[in-house]
Write a protein that holds these residues in place. Structure first.
Motif, PDB file in Angstrom:
ATOM      1  N   LEU A  52       0.681  -0.769  -0.342  1.00  0.00           N
ATOM      2  CA  LEU A  52       0.317   0.360   0.022  1.00  0.00           C
ATOM      3  C   LEU A  52       1.143   1.392  -0.155  1.00  0.00           C
ATOM      4  N   ARG A  53       1.899   1.477   1.052  1.00  0.00           N
ATOM      5  CA  ARG A  53       2.813   2.739   1.187  1.00  0.00           C
ATOM      6  C   ARG A  53       3.978   2.597  -0.944  1.00  0.00           C
ATOM      7  N   ALA A  54       4.086   1.364  -1.309  1.00  0.00           N
ATOM      8  CA  ALA A  54       4.515   1.854  -2.508  1.00  0.00           C
ATOM      9  C   ALA A  54       3.894   2.336  -3.741  1.00  0.00           C
ATOM     10  N   GLU A  55       2.290   2.586  -3.673  1.00  0.00           N
ATOM     11  CA  GLU A  55       1.425   2.946  -4.132  1.00  0.00           C
ATOM     12  C   GLU A  55       1.116   4.144  -4.204  1.00  0.00           C
ATOM     13  N   CYS A  56       1.204   4.540  -2.374  1.00  0.00           N
ATOM     14  CA  CYS A  56       1.186   5.455  -2.465  1.00  0.00           C
ATOM     15  C   CYS A  56       2.157   6.266  -2.377  1.00  0.00           C
ATOM     16  N   ASP A  57       3.423   5.749  -2.642  1.00  0.00           N
ATOM     17  CA  ASP A  57       4.416   7.124  -3.133  1.00  0.00           C
ATOM     18  C   ASP A  57       4.348   7.178  -3.959  1.00  0.00           C
ATOM     19  N   ALA A  58       4.038   6.063  -5.166  1.00  0.00           N
ATOM     20  CA  ALA A  58       3.707   6.274  -6.525  1.00  0.00           C
ATOM     21  C   ALA A  58       2.595   7.112  -7.242  1.00  0.00           C
ATOM     22  N   GLU A  59       1.783   7.862  -6.327  1.00  0.00           N
ATOM     23  CA  GLU A  59       0.674   8.507  -6.830  1.00  0.00           C
ATOM     24  C   GLU A  59       1.081  10.113  -6.200  1.00  0.00           C
ATOM     25  N   VAL A  60       1.660  10.476  -4.812  1.00  0.00           N
ATOM     26  CA  VAL A  60       2.022  11.137  -4.095  1.00  0.00           C
ATOM     27  C   VAL A  60       3.082  11.719  -5.328  1.00  0.00           C
ATOM     28  N   LEU A  61       4.236  11.302  -5.781  1.00  0.00           N
ATOM     29  CA  LEU A  61       5.195  11.366  -6.660  1.00  0.00           C
ATOM     30  C   LEU A  61       4.991  12.018  -7.879  1.00  0.00           C
ATOM     31  N   ARG A  62       3.954  11.081  -8.647  1.00  0.00           N
ATOM     32  CA  ARG A  62       3.386  11.996  -9.345  1.00  0.00           C
ATOM     33  C   ARG A  62       2.448  12.686  -9.792  1.00  0.00           C
TER      34      ARG A  62
ATOM     35  N   GLU B 177      16.068   2.451   4.515  1.00  0.00           N
ATOM     36  CA  GLU B 177      15.807   2.339   2.869  1.00  0.00           C
ATOM     37  C   GLU B 177      15.012   2.461   2.507  1.00  0.00           C
ATOM     38  N   PRO B 178      13.653   2.982   2.637  1.00  0.00           N
ATOM     39  CA  PRO B 178      12.165   3.133   2.434  1.00  0.00           C
ATOM     40  C   PRO B 178      12.995   4.788   1.555  1.00  0.00           C
ATOM     41  N   ALA B 179      13.345   5.747   2.553  1.00  0.00           N
ATOM     42  CA  ALA B 179      13.586   6.697   2.183  1.00  0.00           C
ATOM     43  C   ALA B 179      14.368   7.144   1.225  1.00  0.00           C
ATOM     44  N   ARG B 180      15.668   6.058   1.489  1.00  0.00           N
ATOM     45  CA  ARG B 180      16.543   6.392   0.557  1.00  0.00           C
ATOM     46  C   ARG B 180      15.908   6.123  -0.825  1.00  0.00           C
ATOM     47  N   LEU B 181      14.449   5.692  -1.029  1.00  0.00           N
ATOM     48  CA  LEU B 181      14.575   4.867  -2.286  1.00  0.00           C
ATOM     49  C   LEU B 181      13.680   6.181  -3.241  1.00  0.00           C
ATOM     50  N   PHE B 182      13.028   6.757  -1.344  1.00  0.00           N
ATOM     51  CA  PHE B 182      11.678   7.796  -2.011  1.00  0.00           C
ATOM     52  C   PHE B 182      12.443   8.892  -3.029  1.00  0.00           C
ATOM     53  N   LEU B 183      13.671   9.704  -2.280  1.00  0.00           N
ATOM     54  CA  LEU B 183      14.084   9.942  -2.484  1.00  0.00           C
ATOM     55  C   LEU B 183      15.172   9.917  -4.107  1.00  0.00           C
ATOM     56  N   GLU B 184      15.416   8.470  -4.401  1.00  0.00           N
ATOM     57  CA  GLU B 184      15.944   8.969  -5.395  1.00  0.00           C
ATOM     58  C   GLU B 184      14.750   8.347  -6.619  1.00  0.00           C
TER      59      GLU B 184
END
Length: 229
Positions: A62-72, A115-122
């Protein structure tokens, strides 16, 4: 103060159950952090906790999909600013231009670390890469000797500044936090534009010396001189 909606905000009735869950999760994670439960998210989305498990399986998914939508959505806001930067600035002075939940969600991801923060920043940097390239292409910003280094610096500068304000403003709702930084932003717009437009140093000696150092470090220079001798 009104908080601007996300670029594709639609009535909840127009969204699929999966999208409603995702949007509810973004809001809950922004408000409560990533300890927000499926039950809390389900209540906000108007679904059962079991339906969240059915669609996503785990909180990580769920977080992964939230990350993608927020970045979009964040990228859409930044891209819009390229085509009309002055108008975007004036709108920002009255309204942050990005939904409060999205901004605070991003800050919570980074603040959580690991790691989640690092990947999100990348992923954020990867999204920003296209925005920066377009900005250079249309003449909004100057080209850099090292576009990648500048891109990373600008991302860290922006998110770091927001993160400092976030961690020193405990107890605020996302809407209250974004309203507060918008109010404080009135004092930051002029020095930011002045610094980025007119520069900070009176001469370019430090830059020229460093560029020469990059192309030929002192050890290389010494080696070249000894060979010449």
């Amino acid at each position: 103060m009104r908080i601007a909606p996300a670029p594709d905000e639609r009535p909840a009735a127009d969204l699929t159950a999966r999208a409603r869950i995702r949007d509810a999760a973004i809001a809950c994670f922004a408000e409560q952090g990533f300890d927000a439960s499926f039950r809390t998210i389900a209540q906000r989305a108007g679904v059962s906790p079991g339906l969240i498990t059915h669609h996503f399986g785990s909180k990580e998914a769920l977080r992964a999909e939230c990350d993608a939508e927020v970045l979009r959505q964040y990228t859409a806001v930044k891209t819009d600013a390229i085509d009309m930067p002055s108008e975007h600035l004036l709108r920002y002075l009255a309204d942050p231009g990005i939904a409060a939940d999205l901004m605070v969600y991003m800050l919570r991801v980074i603040h959580a670390g690991g790691e989640p923060a690092r990947l999100f920043l990348e992923r954020l940097i990867d999204r920003a890469r296209g925005v920066m390239a377009r900005s250079v292409e249309v003449g909004l910003v100057r080209a850099s000797r090292d576009e990648e280094a500048r891109l990373r610096y600008m991302t860290y500068l922006t998110m770091g500044s927001l993160l400092v304000q976030f961690v020193t403003s405990p107890g605020q709702t996302p809407e209250e936090f974004v309203a507060s930084i918008s109010a404080r932003g009135q004092d930051q717009i002029l020095p930011t534009l002045e610094l980025f437009t007119e520069g900070f140093l009176n001469d370019r000696t430090a830059l020229d010396d460093y560029v020469r150092y990059l192309w030929q470090p002192p050890d290389d220079q010494a080696g070249s001189q000894s060979q010449t001798a």
